[in-house]
Design a protein around this motif. Structure first.
Motif, PDB file in Angstrom:
ATOM      1  N   MET A  13       0.826  -1.290   0.258  1.00 45.84           N
ATOM      2  CA  MET A  13      -0.114   0.106   0.031  1.00 45.84           C
ATOM      3  C   MET A  13       0.896   1.378   0.065  1.00 45.84           C
ATOM      4  SD  MET A  13      -3.464   0.637   0.793  1.00 45.84           S
ATOM      5  CE  MET A  13      -4.185   2.016   0.867  1.00 45.84           C
ATOM      6  N   THR A  14       0.377   2.311  -0.706  1.00 42.15           N
ATOM      7  CA  THR A  14       1.313   3.413  -0.748  1.00 42.15           C
ATOM      8  C   THR A  14       0.445   4.532  -0.132  1.00 42.15           C
ATOM      9  OG1 THR A  14       2.622   4.836  -2.367  1.00 42.15           O
ATOM     10  CG2 THR A  14       0.502   3.867  -3.196  1.00 42.15           C
ATOM     11  N   ASP A  15       0.944   5.295   0.880  1.00 44.82           N
ATOM     12  CA  ASP A  15       0.417   6.543   1.213  1.00 44.82           C
ATOM     13  C   ASP A  15       0.910   7.892   0.559  1.00 44.82           C
ATOM     14  OD1 ASP A  15      -0.841   5.065   3.243  1.00 44.82           O
ATOM     15  OD2 ASP A  15       1.056   5.043   4.304  1.00 44.82           O
ATOM     16  N   SER A  16       1.821   7.867  -0.256  1.00 43.74           N
ATOM     17  CA  SER A  16       2.490   9.114  -0.937  1.00 43.74           C
ATOM     18  C   SER A  16       1.563   9.410  -2.092  1.00 43.74           C
ATOM     19  CB  SER A  16       3.850   8.889  -1.144  1.00 43.74           C
ATOM     20  OG  SER A  16       4.157   7.801  -2.100  1.00 43.74           O
ATOM     21  N   ILE A  17       0.923   8.624  -2.869  1.00 46.48           N
ATOM     22  CA  ILE A  17       0.244   9.090  -4.262  1.00 46.48           C
ATOM     23  C   ILE A  17      -0.951   8.551  -3.914  1.00 46.48           C
ATOM     24  CG2 ILE A  17       2.413   9.004  -5.412  1.00 46.48           C
ATOM     25  CD1 ILE A  17       1.660   6.494  -6.559  1.00 46.48           C
ATOM     26  N   THR A  18      -1.985   9.371  -4.818  1.00 43.56           N
ATOM     27  CA  THR A  18      -3.203   9.043  -5.089  1.00 43.56           C
ATOM     28  C   THR A  18      -3.189   7.831  -6.197  1.00 43.56           C
ATOM     29  OG1 THR A  18      -4.160  11.037  -4.498  1.00 43.56           O
ATOM     30  CG2 THR A  18      -5.451   9.720  -5.750  1.00 43.56           C
ATOM     31  N   LEU A  19      -3.817   6.877  -6.171  1.00 40.20           N
ATOM     32  CA  LEU A  19      -3.881   5.694  -7.313  1.00 40.20           C
ATOM     33  C   LEU A  19      -5.152   6.091  -8.303  1.00 40.20           C
ATOM     34  CD1 LEU A  19      -3.269   2.667  -5.163  1.00 40.20           C
ATOM     35  CD2 LEU A  19      -1.624   4.030  -6.496  1.00 40.20           C
ATOM     36  N   HIS A  20      -4.803   5.838  -9.547  1.00 44.63           N
ATOM     37  CA  HIS A  20      -5.676   6.055 -10.509  1.00 44.63           C
ATOM     38  C   HIS A  20      -5.917   4.752 -11.182  1.00 44.63           C
ATOM     39  CE1 HIS A  20      -4.203  10.094  -9.613  1.00 44.63           C
ATOM     40  NE2 HIS A  20      -5.761  10.451  -9.735  1.00 44.63           N
ATOM     41  N   ARG A  21      -7.048   4.214 -11.106  1.00 47.91           N
ATOM     42  CA  ARG A  21      -7.167   2.935 -12.000  1.00 47.91           C
ATOM     43  C   ARG A  21      -7.790   3.109 -13.521  1.00 47.91           C
ATOM     44  NH1 ARG A  21      -7.646   2.066  -6.768  1.00 47.91           N
ATOM     45  NH2 ARG A  21      -6.477   0.421  -5.934  1.00 47.91           N
ATOM     46  N   ALA A  22      -8.523   4.146 -13.524  1.00 51.65           N
ATOM     47  CA  ALA A  22      -8.911   4.501 -14.888  1.00 51.65           C
ATOM     48  C   ALA A  22      -8.102   4.263 -16.024  1.00 51.65           C
ATOM     49  CB  ALA A  22      -9.526   5.898 -15.051  1.00 51.65           C
ATOM     50  N   PRO A  23      -6.617   4.647 -16.177  1.00 54.53           N
ATOM     51  CA  PRO A  23      -6.055   4.286 -17.349  1.00 54.53           C
ATOM     52  C   PRO A  23      -5.901   2.783 -17.719  1.00 54.53           C
ATOM     53  CG  PRO A  23      -4.808   5.895 -15.911  1.00 54.53           C
ATOM     54  CD  PRO A  23      -6.164   5.578 -15.211  1.00 54.53           C
ATOM     55  N   LEU A  24      -5.779   2.064 -16.636  1.00 52.29           N
ATOM     56  CA  LEU A  24      -5.752   0.538 -16.748  1.00 52.29           C
ATOM     57  C   LEU A  24      -7.202  -0.137 -17.336  1.00 52.29           C
ATOM     58  CD1 LEU A  24      -3.915  -1.769 -16.578  1.00 52.29           C
ATOM     59  CD2 LEU A  24      -4.401  -2.078 -14.214  1.00 52.29           C
ATOM     60  N   VAL A  25      -8.178   0.613 -16.744  1.00 58.42           N
ATOM     61  CA  VAL A  25      -9.339   0.109 -17.218  1.00 58.42           C
ATOM     62  C   VAL A  25      -9.853   0.414 -18.714  1.00 58.42           C
ATOM     63  CG1 VAL A  25     -11.968   0.192 -16.740  1.00 58.42           C
ATOM     64  CG2 VAL A  25     -10.564   0.053 -14.745  1.00 58.42           C
ATOM     65  N   ALA A  26      -9.419   1.662 -18.943  1.00 59.68           N
ATOM     66  CA  ALA A  26      -9.538   2.250 -20.408  1.00 59.68           C
ATOM     67  C   ALA A  26      -8.838   1.279 -21.257  1.00 59.68           C
ATOM     68  CB  ALA A  26      -9.006   3.509 -20.513  1.00 59.68           C
ATOM     69  N   ALA A  27      -7.443   1.042 -20.940  1.00 65.31           N
ATOM     70  CA  ALA A  27      -6.810   0.015 -21.899  1.00 65.31           C
ATOM     71  C   ALA A  27      -7.337  -1.269 -22.014  1.00 65.31           C
ATOM     72  CB  ALA A  27      -5.442  -0.261 -21.491  1.00 65.31           C
ATOM     73  N   GLY A  28      -7.860  -1.833 -20.983  1.00 70.51           N
ATOM     74  CA  GLY A  28      -8.698  -3.064 -20.756  1.00 70.51           C
ATOM     75  C   GLY A  28      -9.683  -3.004 -21.693  1.00 70.51           C
ATOM     76  N   LEU A  29     -10.742  -1.878 -21.653  1.00 70.71           N
ATOM     77  CA  LEU A  29     -11.767  -1.675 -22.526  1.00 70.71           C
ATOM     78  C   LEU A  29     -11.555  -1.800 -23.772  1.00 70.71           C
ATOM     79  CD1 LEU A  29     -13.951   1.096 -20.679  1.00 70.71           C
ATOM     80  CD2 LEU A  29     -14.705  -1.180 -21.041  1.00 70.71           C
ATOM     81  N   LEU A  30     -10.551  -1.172 -24.439  1.00 75.70           N
ATOM     82  CA  LEU A  30      -9.983  -1.218 -25.781  1.00 75.70           C
ATOM     83  C   LEU A  30      -9.615  -2.382 -25.988  1.00 75.70           C
ATOM     84  CD1 LEU A  30      -8.835   2.473 -26.396  1.00 75.70           C
ATOM     85  CD2 LEU A  30     -11.039   1.488 -27.254  1.00 75.70           C
ATOM     86  N   LEU A  31      -8.756  -3.206 -25.683  1.00 76.63           N
ATOM     87  CA  LEU A  31      -8.162  -4.271 -25.947  1.00 76.63           C
ATOM     88  C   LEU A  31      -9.287  -5.244 -25.941  1.00 76.63           C
ATOM     89  CD1 LEU A  31      -5.013  -4.231 -23.856  1.00 76.63           C
ATOM     90  CD2 LEU A  31      -5.111  -4.486 -26.224  1.00 76.63           C
ATOM     91  N   GLY A  32     -10.210  -5.477 -24.899  1.00 76.54           N
ATOM     92  CA  GLY A  32     -11.246  -6.341 -24.919  1.00 76.54           C
ATOM     93  C   GLY A  32     -12.244  -6.085 -26.014  1.00 76.54           C
ATOM     94  N   ALA A  33     -12.720  -5.111 -26.328  1.00 83.02           N
ATOM     95  CA  ALA A  33     -13.577  -4.603 -27.392  1.00 83.02           C
ATOM     96  C   ALA A  33     -12.757  -5.155 -28.927  1.00 83.02           C
ATOM     97  CB  ALA A  33     -13.984  -3.202 -27.398  1.00 83.02           C
ATOM     98  N   GLY A  34     -11.643  -4.834 -29.021  1.00 84.76           N
ATOM     99  CA  GLY A  34     -10.846  -5.256 -30.015  1.00 84.76           C
ATOM    100  C   GLY A  34     -10.870  -6.598 -30.207  1.00 84.76           C
ATOM    101  N   LEU A  35     -10.361  -7.565 -29.100  1.00 90.92           N
ATOM    102  CA  LEU A  35     -10.154  -8.784 -29.140  1.00 90.92           C
ATOM    103  C   LEU A  35     -11.632  -9.397 -29.336  1.00 90.92           C
ATOM    104  CD1 LEU A  35      -7.203  -9.121 -26.515  1.00 90.92           C
ATOM    105  CD2 LEU A  35      -7.087  -9.440 -28.860  1.00 90.92           C
ATOM    106  N   GLY A  36     -12.652  -8.978 -28.713  1.00 89.95           N
ATOM    107  CA  GLY A  36     -13.921  -9.614 -28.758  1.00 89.95           C
ATOM    108  C   GLY A  36     -14.065  -9.475 -30.177  1.00 89.95           C
ATOM    109  N   GLY A  37     -14.027  -8.274 -30.794  1.00 86.89           N
ATOM    110  CA  GLY A  37     -14.355  -8.325 -32.359  1.00 86.89           C
ATOM    111  C   GLY A  37     -13.598  -9.284 -33.277  1.00 86.89           C
ATOM    112  N   PHE A  38     -12.205  -9.614 -32.792  1.00 90.36           N
ATOM    113  CA  PHE A  38     -11.447 -10.432 -33.438  1.00 90.36           C
ATOM    114  C   PHE A  38     -12.083 -11.957 -33.236  1.00 90.36           C
ATOM    115  CE2 PHE A  38      -7.833  -7.726 -33.790  1.00 90.36           C
ATOM    116  CZ  PHE A  38      -7.619  -7.701 -35.088  1.00 90.36           C
TER     117      PHE A  38
END
Length: 167
Positions: free
Chosen positions: A1-26
């Motif tokens: 756990m880190t106390d010094s920075i605020t964690l942002h999960r949205a960039p990883l979720v956004a990457a997963g969304l596009l990868l998932g949509a693309g791979l699902g399309g394939f």
């Protein structure tokens, strides 16, 4: 756990969304269009029962594959960017959830627009009753969305950031 920075999960979720949509399309294009040959992009409107119609359908299948390739490439770029950020927790559950969300979103949007609204094609053009196949496609998409949401929520507890990841 880190106390010094605020964690942002949205960039990883956004990457997963596009990868998932693309791979699902394939998966859709490779399995349903090419291997099983159940439908093409325009097969309900332009049945591929002669060479000209088959070529037109093949062209639009190619456009579809090019579009899902672009989604996948942009998703990879976003994943690369997320991986270099110290404020993005590296979580397999978050990324996996994003992938499932993207694939589910692809199925639901594609199923509602191409199958139901525009009637461009159905999941199985050769089935006597096409509706159960189309509904199963939508249902599978909804299950993927639920599973993806659950994984993303479970990943909110993952806090490994750059420099603290296991190798």
């Amino acid at each position: 756990m880190t106390d010094s920075i605020t964690l942002h999960r949205a960039p990883l979720v956004a990457a997963g969304l596009l990868l998932g949509a693309g791979l699902g399309g394939f998966v859709d294009g490779i399995v349903l269009h090419q291997i099983l040959q159940w439908h093409n992009m325009l097969s309900n409107q332009l049945p591929p029962d002669n060479l000209i119609n088959a070529k037109v359908n093949m062209y639009w299948d190619g456009v579809f594959h090019a579009a899902v390739w672009v989604l996948t490439a942009v998703g990879l770029r976003l994943l690369w960017a997320a991986g270099s950020r110290a404020d993005v927790p590296w979580s397999g559950r978050t990324l996996g959830g994003g992938l499932l969300l993207g694939w589910g979103l692809f199925n639901v949007v594609e199923g509602l627009i191409d199958h139901a609204l525009l009637g461009l094609h159905h999941v199985n053009e050769y089935a006597a009753d096409k509706l159960p196949w189309d509904m199963a496609f939508l249902g599978f998409g909804a299950l993927l969305l639920l599973a993806g949401y659950g994984l993303v929520r479970a990943g909110r507890h993952d806090t490994a950031v750059r420099g603290t990841r296991r190798t």
